[in-house]
Write an enzyme that holds these catalytic residues in place. Structure first.
Site, PDB file in Angstrom:
ATOM      1  N   HIS A   1       0.818  -1.225   0.000  1.00  0.00           N
ATOM      2  CA  HIS A   1       0.000   0.000   0.000  1.00  0.00           C
ATOM      3  C   HIS A   1       0.853   1.278   0.000  1.00  0.00           C
ATOM      4  O   HIS A   1       1.037   1.939   0.997  1.00  0.00           O
ATOM      5  CB  HIS A   1      -1.063   0.020   1.101  1.00  0.00           C
ATOM      6  CG  HIS A   1      -0.651  -0.400   2.479  1.00  0.00           C
ATOM      7  ND1 HIS A   1       0.430   0.118   3.145  1.00  0.00           N
ATOM      8  CD2 HIS A   1      -1.243  -1.275   3.337  1.00  0.00           C
ATOM      9  CE1 HIS A   1       0.499  -0.422   4.355  1.00  0.00           C
ATOM     10  NE2 HIS A   1      -0.500  -1.272   4.496  1.00  0.00           N
TER      11      HIS A   1
ATOM     12  N   HIS B   1      -7.471   6.490   1.610  1.00  0.00           N
ATOM     13  CA  HIS B   1      -6.103   6.156   2.008  1.00  0.00           C
ATOM     14  C   HIS B   1      -5.063   7.088   1.393  1.00  0.00           C
ATOM     15  O   HIS B   1      -4.055   7.399   2.042  1.00  0.00           O
ATOM     16  CB  HIS B   1      -5.781   4.708   1.636  1.00  0.00           C
ATOM     17  CG  HIS B   1      -6.273   3.700   2.624  1.00  0.00           C
ATOM     18  ND1 HIS B   1      -7.597   3.324   2.694  1.00  0.00           N
ATOM     19  CD2 HIS B   1      -5.622   3.013   3.587  1.00  0.00           C
ATOM     20  CE1 HIS B   1      -7.735   2.447   3.664  1.00  0.00           C
ATOM     21  NE2 HIS B   1      -6.559   2.238   4.224  1.00  0.00           N
TER      22      HIS B   1
ATOM     23  N   ASP C   1      -7.126  -4.154   0.352  1.00  0.00           N
ATOM     24  CA  ASP C   1      -6.868  -4.132   1.797  1.00  0.00           C
ATOM     25  C   ASP C   1      -8.193  -4.249   2.544  1.00  0.00           C
ATOM     26  O   ASP C   1      -8.404  -3.628   3.585  1.00  0.00           O
ATOM     27  CB  ASP C   1      -6.125  -2.855   2.198  1.00  0.00           C
ATOM     28  CG  ASP C   1      -5.470  -2.952   3.578  1.00  0.00           C
ATOM     29  OD1 ASP C   1      -5.286  -4.070   4.079  1.00  0.00           O
ATOM     30  OD2 ASP C   1      -5.173  -1.888   4.170  1.00  0.00           O
TER      31      ASP C   1
ATOM     32  N   LEU D   1      -6.984   4.645  10.319  1.00  0.00           N
ATOM     33  CA  LEU D   1      -7.595   3.818   9.289  1.00  0.00           C
ATOM     34  C   LEU D   1      -7.305   2.348   9.563  1.00  0.00           C
ATOM     35  O   LEU D   1      -6.173   1.975   9.899  1.00  0.00           O
ATOM     36  CB  LEU D   1      -7.062   4.192   7.909  1.00  0.00           C
ATOM     37  CG  LEU D   1      -7.575   5.499   7.293  1.00  0.00           C
ATOM     38  CD1 LEU D   1      -6.806   5.812   6.013  1.00  0.00           C
ATOM     39  CD2 LEU D   1      -9.070   5.416   6.999  1.00  0.00           C
TER      40      LEU D   1
END
Length: 396
Positions: A221, A256, A280, A313
Site C-alpha cells: 500500500h 487512504h 486491503d 484507518l
C-alpha cells in the site's frame, strides 16, 4: 454456483479484453478449467456449446494480493481454510477470482495456523491462490492499525519458517519493514521463492534501495504507513517509484491516498514494475454491519472508511470492481489500464502470468463479465460459472 461444463464452450456476444487489446466479434473458447483460445465468431468450432453474453466486457478475473476479510469474516479471527473460502466467496461477487487472504500482525500461533490453512486452501478452496502475511516484522513507528507489541525483527528461524511455507503454499507474500529485515535475510527469502514486500517502514531511500537490491519485489500500500517523498529525503515512497524492480500495491478508495498523489505516482512509476490495485479489504465487504474487531479492538465504518476509536484507518471497505471504477473516474487512467492494474499486473507480481491474468490459451479460465460501466455480471473460476446472486458470501 454450477460445475464447469464438460466439453468446449464458446463465450460470445461481449467485447473481449485480453489484457492488451479489445476484440470485437470474437469468442473466448473454454475447455474445462482452461482457456482454449480466442477466435473470430465465424471460426467457433462446430462442437462448441455457444453462450451469448449479450454485451458488456469479458476479461480475466480480478486478482487481489491483500484481502484481510470479507463476508463478515476476518482472517485474524479464524485462520482456517473455511474462513479463507468465505472471504474468497464474498469477493467473488465483485469480480475477484483469485486472492491472497491476508493475516495482519499476530501471534506466532496465528501465523502458523494461517500458513497451514493456506497450504490446504490453495488446492481445495476456489479463489484462494496464496497467502499474504502482513507482519509481524514491521516497524512500530509506522504501525498503522497493527499492534506494535506483536512486532519483532526477522530472525533466521523466521526465515526458515517462511521458506518452508512458500514451498508448501506455492505463493507466499510477506510484508516486512526494511529496518526489521537484514538484506541477507531478504535475499535468502527471495531465493526461496518468498515474495518480499516492503511496508510499515520508516526507512530512508538508501536503506530501502538496499532492501530492493537484496530481492524485495513489491511495496505494500504505497504512501500508507511508510516514509514519504521529500525534496531531499525521497524515503520509501521515492524508492518505490524510482525503482523499476518493484511493484506497488495501491489502495484506490479516496480515503487512504489523495487521488492527485496516486495519479502522480502512476505517471512517475519506473517500469517494468507497475502499480497494482489492492483492496486491503476488511470483513465488511460483502456483508451487513458497520463494525468488526481487529486484534480485540473495534473498528467502525464512518463516512465510507473504516477507523479505530482513535481515528486510525483500519483497512478498507472497498471491493476490486469499485477500485477499478475509482481508478477510471479519479486517477486519469483508461478503463483498459485500470483493468490491467487488477489483472495483468498482479499476476506478474505474483509470477502467475503463465497461469492467469489474461485471456490466452492454456491459462486458467478465471474470468469476469462486466457491464460497460464496469459492474460485475458474472465470474468464472477454473471454468465454473457464478453470478453475484449465486455466489453469496458466507457470513459469520
Amino acid at each position: 454456483m454450477t460445475s464447469a461444463p464438460a466439453g468446449l464452450v464458446a463465450l460470445t456476444g461481449a467485447t473481449l479484453f485480453d489484457g492488451e487489446r479489445r476484440l470485437e466479434g470474437h469468442a473466448l473458447l473454454v475447455d474445462g478449467a482452461l482457456i482454449a483460445g480466442v477466435v473470430p465468431r465465424s471460426e467457433i468450432p462446430a462442437d462448441a456449446a455457444v453462450t451469448d453474453l449479450g454485451g458488456g466486457i469479458l476479461t480475466a478475473g480480478f486478482i487481489d494480493v491483500q484481502v484481510n476479510g470479507g463476508g463478515g469474516v476476518m482472517l485474524n479471527d479464524a485462520p482456517t481454510p473455511d474462513a479463507m473460502a468465505a472471504i474468497a466467496a464474498a469477493h467473488r461477487r465483485f469480480g475477484t477470482t483469485g486472492l491472497l487472504p491476508t493475516l495482519i500482525t499476530d501471534t506466532p500461533a496465528a501465523t502458523a495456523a494461517a500458513i497451514a490453512a493456506a497450504a490446504e486452501a490453495v488446492s481445495t478452496r476456489p479463489g484462494v491462490i496464496g497467502l499474504h502475511l502482513e507482519g509481524p516484522h514491521l516497524a512500530p513507528a509506522r504501525r498503522g492499525a497493527h499492534l506494535p507489541e506483536l512486532m519483532r525483527p526477522l530472525t533466521e528461524a523466521d526465515a526458515d519458517q517462511l521458506a518452508a511455507a512458500a514451498e508448501a503454499i506455492g505463493t507466499l507474500l510477506v510484508t516486512m519493514a526494511v529496518e526489521q529485515a537484514p538484506p541477507a535475510l531478504i535475499r535468502r527469502l527471495a531465493d526461496a521463492g518468498v515474495i518480499v514486500s516492503l511496508g510499515h517502514t520508516d526507512a530512508d531511500y538508501d536503506a530501502a534501495m538496499r532492501a530492493i537490491d537484496a530481492g524485495a519485489r513489491s511495496v505494500t500500500h504505497l504512501f500508507n504507513a511508510m516514509s514519504q517523498l521529500g525534496h531531499r529525503a525521497p524515503g520509501m515512497v521515492g524508492a518505490a517509484i524510482d525503482s523499476g524492480a518493484v511493484w506497488c500495491g495501491v489502495i484506490a478508495d479516496g480515503h487512504h491516498v489523495h487521488p492527485a498523489s496516486l495519479s502522480a505516482a502512476l505517471r512517475a512509476k519506473r517500469g517494468p514494475g507497475r502499480c497494482v490495485l489492492v483492496t486491503d479489504a476488511m470483513s465488511t465487504v460483502g456483508a451487513d454491519g458497520d463494525s468488526f474487531t481487529l486484534n480485540g479492538r473495534t473498528a467502525r465504518r464512518v463516512d465510507g472508511k473504516l477507523v479505530l476509536a482513535d481515528g486510525t484507518l483500519a483497512g478498507s471497505d472497498i471491493d476490486m470492481a469499485a477500485s477499478v471504477r475509482y481508478a477510471v473516474a479519479h486517477l486519469g487512467v483508461s478503463a483498459d489500464e485500470a483493468l490491467r492494474m487488477a489483472t495483468v499486473y498482479p499476476a506478474a507480481l505474483l509470477r502467475h502470468d503463465r497461469i492467469r491474468g489474461r485471456l490466452a490459451p492454456a491459462l486458467a479460465a478465471d474470468l469476469v463479465h462486466l457491464t460497460p460501466d464496469l459492474h460485475v455480471q458474472a465470474t468464472w473460476i477454473a471454468g465454473e460459472h457464478s453470478t453475484p446472486q449465486t455466489s453469496l458470501p458466507l457470513s459469520r
